[in-house]
Design an enzyme around this catalytic site. Structure first.
Site, PDB file in Angstrom:
ATOM      1  CG  HIS A 121     -11.244   4.950   4.203  1.00 30.73           C
ATOM      2  ND1 HIS A 121     -10.869   6.042   4.557  1.00 30.73           N
ATOM      3  CD2 HIS A 121     -10.164   4.429   3.634  1.00 30.73           C
ATOM      4  CE1 HIS A 121      -9.571   6.509   4.159  1.00 30.73           C
ATOM      5  NE2 HIS A 121      -9.208   5.209   3.426  1.00 30.73           N
ATOM      6  CG  ASP A 163       3.343   6.715  10.604  1.00 30.56           C
ATOM      7  OD1 ASP A 163       2.837   5.870  11.605  1.00 30.56           O
ATOM      8  OD2 ASP A 163       2.908   7.610   9.911  1.00 30.56           O
ATOM      9  CD  GLU A 205      -6.654   3.917   0.706  1.00 27.05           C
ATOM     10  OE1 GLU A 205      -7.183   3.995   1.625  1.00 27.05           O
ATOM     11  OE2 GLU A 205      -5.622   4.207   0.112  1.00 27.05           O
ATOM     12  CG  ASP A 232      -1.427   4.678   3.494  1.00 28.16           C
ATOM     13  OD1 ASP A 232      -1.702   4.725   2.169  1.00 28.16           O
ATOM     14  OD2 ASP A 232      -2.363   5.136   4.266  1.00 28.16           O
ATOM     15  CG  HIS A 240      -1.920   0.944   1.135  1.00 34.19           C
ATOM     16  ND1 HIS A 240      -3.087   0.908   1.969  1.00 34.19           N
ATOM     17  CD2 HIS A 240      -2.069   2.208   0.594  1.00 34.19           C
ATOM     18  CE1 HIS A 240      -3.740   1.992   2.115  1.00 34.19           C
ATOM     19  NE2 HIS A 240      -3.151   2.812   1.210  1.00 34.19           N
ATOM     20  CG  HIS A 276      -5.455   2.545   6.329  1.00 36.70           C
ATOM     21  ND1 HIS A 276      -6.439   2.466   6.791  1.00 36.70           N
ATOM     22  CD2 HIS A 276      -5.330   3.376   4.961  1.00 36.70           C
ATOM     23  CE1 HIS A 276      -7.259   3.115   5.953  1.00 36.70           C
ATOM     24  NE2 HIS A 276      -6.623   3.580   4.610  1.00 36.70           N
ATOM     25  CB  ALA A 297      -3.518  14.639   5.255  1.00 37.53           C
TER      26      ALA A 297
END
Length: 396
Positions: free
Chosen positions: A197, A254, A132, A280, A62, A218, A319
């Site tokens: 989502h 991260d 996505e 991502d 991703h 994610h 974001a």
């Protein structure tokens, strides 16, 4: 291609490592590996690891961008620029990922992928497209453009799948009207449905899983947890990801999207065989902090990159990630406190299994593709080999 001989290093295998080990590459494949040293032909390229780690190549399921480019730019320069950026951090193979967009924007990405696939000879390899959206829950849209979010429409997704043979994964919300038929159609056509989502409750996720939604995009980001309606509590997507043993989860490692306590919790419950680390990453990965754009350069969302993450301009939400693959390894070892061998498995062998390419990629094994990474003692990538060809080398 000549043979390449790596020696005098720590060789990372599936569940262990070999100290003072070697790996011999012949053309595009791993010919042999083991402890100590062996005699090789005089024309073999010899690389002394000097005690450093030799790892299987990192597979990013991703990724949206990096190096100042986004796949939504739909240009050859962008596709190759992203591949060339991430190969410097140990990514040997990736799934270029789109964002929610109008139909013409999605087709533009598919067209460009076809061209870039033929031209990509200097960066990380392309494994196939990951779409996505646009079939997402509006309430969990995150930074996705709400203008384009919609329910699955058979004529639309059938048309998209018939247009390109390179789509291998599609992220969507399983609770939407028509989402289960959509997932059935994907699985019938060899495409992996991935839940994303989403505001689904446990029962909706379980039903989606039974129709093919076997990967959580994610994990923790843009998905429901426990909700309460009047006096009753409902388990959400996050709880479903834990409770469904065969559900795979991908983690933006991260350390920000998923903070250290949650990195540890996910590892404790799911284990390295069910976790895939993903960057991502958006266009600002491997770029200086400051203002950037999420999505297309022409009309994307202005964002600010600071503190190691992209944020909306009002700092109200994240974001996008600016992570790189070797950073994910460092984070899970240091922040998640997991063994290096297992952190690397989550960036190599597990993603390969999810994509059904674990018969040729994802580990150091005889006959496997020669996708390899040298990591120094601080776990920074210093050399990346893709299919037997050195694409990045920090030191000569």
């Amino acid at each position: 291609m000549s043979k390449t001989y790596f020696y005098n290093g720590a060789i990372i295998l599936s569940d262990s490592q070999i100290s003072n080990g070697y790996v011999l590459v012949d053309g595009t494949k791993i010919l042999d590996f083991g402890h100590g040293e062996i005699a090789v032909e005089s024309d073999t390229v010899k690389i002394n690891l000097n005690g450093r780690y030799l790892s299987p190549g990192f597979i990013d399921l991703h990724v949206h961008g990096g190096g100042g480019f986004d796949f939504m730019d739909a240009t050859l320069e962008a596709f190759l620029g992203i591949a060339n950026t991430h190969v410097q951090f140990g990514t040997t193979a990736m799934c270029p990922t789109s964002l929610t967009a109008e139909l013409s924007g999605i087709y533009a990405v598919l067209d460009c992928y076809e061209e870039a696939l033929k031209m990509n000879d200097t960066g990380a390899a392309f494994l196939g497209i990951h779409l996505e959206g646009p079939y997402l829950a509006l309430s969990q849209r995150g930074a996705q453009d709400p203008i384009y979010i919609r329910d699955p429409e058979p004529s639309e997704y059938m048309g998209i799948l018939s247009y390109s043979p390179h789509i291998i994964r599609w992220s969507a919300a399983p609770e939407l009207p028509g989402a289960l038929k959509f997932a059935d159609y994907l699985t019938e056509n060899g495409v992996l449905p991935s839940l994303a989502h989403t505001d689904a409750i446990y029962e909706e996720v379980l039903e989606g899983f039974n129709h093919g939604f076997s990967l959580a995009t994610h994990f923790y980001s843009a998905m429901s947890g426990i909700t309460r309606k009047n006096a009753q509590r409902f388990a959400g997507t996050i709880e479903a990801g834990y409770l469904i043993d065969d559900m795979d989860v991908e983690i933006i490692g991260d350390g920000i999207h998923v903070p250290p306590p949650l990195l540890k919790l996910i590892y404790k419950i799911k284990g390295p065989d069910r976790i895939a680390l993903v960057t991502d990453a958006m266009r600002a990965a491997a770029m200086p902090e400051g203002q950037s754009i999420l999505g297309r350069a022409s009309d994307g969302l202005p964002v600010i990159v600071e503190d190691g993450v992209a944020k909306l301009m009002d700092r109200s939400a994240f974001a996008g990630s600016v992570a790189t693959a070797d950073q994910l390894i460092r984070n899970y070892v240091r922040l998640g406190e997991v063994p290096l061998v297992e952190a690397i498995k989550m960036m190599s062998q597990t993603p390969a299994r999810i994509l059904n390419i674990n018969h040729r990629k994802g580990k150091i094994e005889k006959g496997y593709d020669a996708d390899l990474v040298i990591l120094n003692e601080d776990l920074f990538a210093e050399l990346t080999m893709v299919m037997g060809d050195i694409k990045f080398q920090k030191y000569s």
